[in-house]
Design an enzyme around this catalytic site. Sequence first.
Site, PDB file in Angstrom:
ATOM      1  N   ASP A 491     -73.590  46.596  21.221  1.00 44.33           N
ATOM      2  CA  ASP A 491     -72.535  47.283  20.473  1.00 44.33           C
ATOM      3  C   ASP A 491     -72.213  46.537  19.183  1.00 44.33           C
ATOM      4  OD1 ASP A 491     -71.468  45.066  21.705  1.00 44.33           O
ATOM      5  OD2 ASP A 491     -69.580  46.005  22.265  1.00 44.33           O
ATOM      6  N   GLU A 492     -73.176  45.826  18.625  1.00 46.19           N
ATOM      7  CA  GLU A 492     -72.974  45.054  17.401  1.00 46.19           C
ATOM      8  C   GLU A 492     -73.654  45.758  16.224  1.00 46.19           C
ATOM      9  OE1 GLU A 492     -74.522  41.222  18.272  1.00 46.19           O
ATOM     10  OE2 GLU A 492     -72.700  40.548  19.297  1.00 46.19           O
TER      11      GLU A 492
END
Length: 607
Positions: A491-492
């Site tokens: 989720d970066e």
Amino acid sequence: MRMGLTAKLTTLLACIGILSSGVTGYYSYSANQNLLVNEAESNLLTSTELLSQRFSSLLLDISADALTIGSLPSAPMLVGLGEGPEYQAARARLAGVFATFMRLHPQYSQMRLISRQAHGLELIRFDRDGEAIVQVEGDKLQEKGHFPYVFETLELAPGHVYISPITVNHEQGAHSAEGAPSLRLATAVLGANGEALGVAVINVDLRKFLETLKADLPARYQMYLTNQWGDFLVHPDASKTFAFDKGQRILIQDSFAQTKSLFNDTTPSVLVNGLDDPQRADGKIMAFVRKSFGPPENRQFVVVGLARPLQDVLGSGKTLGHSIIQMVLVFSLLAIALAILFSRALTHPLQMLIHAARRFQTGHTLDEALPVEREDEIGVLARGFDQMRKELKSHLEVMGRTQQELRHLANHDSLTGLPNRMQFFQQMEQAIAETAGTHQQLAVLFIDLDHFKSINDQMGHAVGDEVLMVVASRLRRAVRSDDIVARLGGDEFVVLIRGAGIAPIASSVTRKILGALNERVTLNGAVLQIGASVGISLYPEDGVTAEDLILRADSAMYKAKVNGRRTFASHQAGVLEIEKHQPGPSAEGTLGAAERANAGAEDDIER
């Protein structure tokens, strides 16, 4: 009996036709083999480069874990050899973090916190013993100050990571790590005044590390890995690995002479195939790539190689070979028939001319027809070859599109279509090179979604993937047209911004991003509130390399998470500044208050 003109011409044309068909078939088959091998070499080289990039990425991930451990607030207190309840509480907290890392990373065979004092005494140590995780305590803790990974790490600049050569671990009492191929990564633990008080060390089990590395390789692919001197660390024949640990030297340069250029730093990759050079690559197609890691001044690198059976590549051409043989036989029969027809067609007008001449000589008549217009069979043959050329061109176009798709997949995230980590780092390095020496500046925004793990856990990875695609779409709309948005993984996300006076622009873009990501998302009837924390780093104020800028932005993002999430933080003159971003009204989604609190705790451990 003497052969007439028709028989001689038929024999000559038939021989020429049969010979032409055979030569064409032979060269078509040879050309097909070369095309297959060249395509396989290109694909194998791409796979090897991706494998080496994955090796580097895994090392970066482990380095990030080491830096995270070394930067925990409890670490300086422990390496200072303090006493009292506060010291014991800090020790217990840090031990819990170590245990969590060991559970999350099966390739970690050992994690230690070592003090600079007491001859490098181990303060916290977790070993992997088979499937169990063992905490070593009391008298079993050892002094390690004489090992390079301790005294060399203590001399490193802040934020740097020591990466050891890959060797066999002979440290006694290391449980599963003893006698196993290992790689050690360490970073200094700094006190308040910046002095190195100790080191955090992660031992990586090379076997499990390589299992992760080779997870996506086809079953019949063989992997090679050497150190910077050429000693085999991985080889299909296990007896040739780590020979230097047994008093021998088995080098890749001796087995594959073409790889010498990799160690002379004259070429980044080498290809060998058994079709062109059967003595050096008997029955195989091989690709070798030199991959550097660690600080550039250390000149550390490995050579990664992949091999696949040549027969697997040529096997797909057997059907075409059979078709070529059949085609040669058919065309040979056709050549004989055409030779007969052509010779008769060529001699028939002569007979007509002779007959007409005799008729004119005897009767002075002009009623015999003459062959003034003719149609040849050469056009039929030309159209046949034209059809073959069109089919070959069609095959080449398909292979070209396949290569383009492979290149795109190598540089883009398959889920969101955004540039991936490798492509983003290349774009950052190019932007830094273009900006250096000008009045332009760069800003890196490191974006990490809040509570995304809870969405995955409670609603499934399919919903999580949809959320990531929504986030990617909103990020594209929130940034400017010339800004670069990429997904690093999980989720970066990261955004690269360039321009003059970049600080206020970066803050403005960040606010738009936070506002966009704070909007509600409706998926499968559920209303989700995503939110994100953002860290900002500026070039050249916060770093002059891509790695430094990412590291500063990641650190700032972490501070933003610690200070309440859904906000952003940035470095200003080396000091982190936190700006509160007030989100909109909270939506009723799939996460309750207690669940969000638990998710926050989990994120704190993970980050």
